[in-house]
Each structure stands twice: as C-alpha cells, then as structure tokens.
Design a protein around this motif. Structure first.
Motif, mmCIF file in Angstrom:
data_model
loop_
_atom_site.group_PDB
_atom_site.id
_atom_site.type_symbol
_atom_site.label_atom_id
_atom_site.label_comp_id
_atom_site.label_asym_id
_atom_site.label_seq_id
_atom_site.Cartn_x
_atom_site.Cartn_y
_atom_site.Cartn_z
ATOM 1 N N ILE A 1 2.030 1.902 -3.801
ATOM 2 C CA ILE A 1 1.236 2.249 -4.170
ATOM 3 C C ILE A 1 0.034 3.889 -3.989
ATOM 4 C CG2 ILE A 1 -1.453 2.124 -4.881
ATOM 5 C CD1 ILE A 1 -1.036 -1.295 -4.505
ATOM 6 N N GLU A 2 0.540 4.320 -2.725
ATOM 7 C CA GLU A 2 0.477 5.692 -2.368
ATOM 8 C C GLU A 2 2.150 6.348 -3.248
ATOM 9 O OE1 GLU A 2 0.439 5.811 1.577
ATOM 10 O OE2 GLU A 2 -1.908 4.897 2.121
ATOM 11 N N LYS A 3 2.939 6.177 -3.647
ATOM 12 C CA LYS A 3 4.518 6.443 -3.699
ATOM 13 C C LYS A 3 3.989 6.677 -5.652
ATOM 14 C CE LYS A 3 7.635 5.858 -0.140
ATOM 15 N NZ LYS A 3 7.721 7.534 0.270
ATOM 16 N N ASN B 1 0.609 -1.815 -0.138
ATOM 17 C CA ASN B 1 0.698 0.003 -0.309
ATOM 18 C C ASN B 1 0.598 1.479 0.226
ATOM 19 O OD1 ASN B 1 -2.723 -1.412 0.080
ATOM 20 N ND2 ASN B 1 -2.396 -1.720 1.950
ATOM 21 N N MET B 2 1.963 1.147 0.006
ATOM 22 C CA MET B 2 2.825 2.565 0.580
ATOM 23 C C MET B 2 3.449 2.646 -1.009
ATOM 24 S SD MET B 2 4.823 2.335 4.568
ATOM 25 C CE MET B 2 4.823 3.671 4.516
#
Length: 153
Positions: free
Chosen positions: A30-32, A27-28
C-alpha cells in the motif's frame, strides 16, 4: 498498477526483507502505491508459491520458492537437508515428512528442479505428497530428489 507489477513488488520485498506476516507485506505494498486487499495478497502469495520457513533466529519469514536456488544453491540444499525427515512410497506416490514449516519450501524446490521426474507436489506444513511422472521408478525419484535433498536415502 497491475498484477505483474504487484507480483514483481512482492518478490522484491520478500527477497530483500525478512517479512513474517501478510499484514506487514500488505502495508508495504500500500505504501508503494498498490491498491490491494488481504484476499488479493493471499492469492498472490499462493500463485507465487511463497512459503513461510524458519529463519536462523527460530522465527518464520516468507521466502520465494526460487530465491534460495537462484541466490545460493548450497544454502537451499542445506535447508532442505535440515528440514527433511523421511520419505516413504505407496505405489507410485511418495510422501516426504519434514520438520514443521519446511514442507512448502522444499516442495517449491522440488517443483522447480525435478521437472523431468516429478509431475508435481502438494505440500502442507510438514508433509509433501510427491506425484511422479508416468513410468518413473522409485530409484529415479530418489536420484532426482538427492540433488535437492542430499541426505535423502
């Protein structure tokens, strides 16, 4: 964004945050802005030799194999000493027993720092197979491992 940038992002995240699951790391990323699947992340973790090791709070978190060497060599030796249980030889091979969860971290340190005597390691959760280079004596293996694991006999 390519593999090199993704690997750099993974290393940065793990070096700076206590990440204890692939879902959180995924998830981190993907957020980046990375378009990454769980399967790709699993391969990245394997390629980067990232291991889950116990933290001081008793939980597990991902750690880069060289993180403790580059950041704090003394901490690396202490973790390796704490995680180490025993070593036993069979012919030219050796098997190291560790506390659960420590084998991959210790094996990563061995692979990074004992290259002149150790060809490679294979690690599970609490066992490491040591494969020495040709014509390396048990004494030389123990000597090179003592820099990484001071409590080794």
């Amino acid at each position: 964004m390519g593999k090199t940038l993704r690997h750099r992002a993974i290393k940065e995240i793990i070096a700076n945050l206590p990440i204890n699951s692939q879902d959180i790391l995924l998830n981190m990323l993907i957020e980046k802005g990375f378009n990454v699947t769980q399967a790709t992340l699993s391969r990245d973790i394997k390629e980067l030799k990232i291991a889950k090791i116990p933290t001081s709070s008793g939980e597990y978190a991902y750690q880069l194999p060289h993180q403790s060497i580059n950041d704090d060599s003394e901490r690396s030796r202490n973790l390796s000493s704490f995680g180490f249980i025993s070593i036993e030889f069979s012919g030219s091979l050796a098997v190291i027993k560790t506390r659960p969860g420590y084998a991959m971290g210790i094996a990563g340190d061995i692979d990074a720092r004992a290259t002149s005597t150790i060809l490679g390691t294979v690690a599970g959760d609490d066992t490491i197979l040591i494969i020495p280079r040709e014509n390396i004596s048990r004494e030389k293996i123990l000597e090179s491992l003592s820099d990484i694991i001071p409590t080794i006999q």
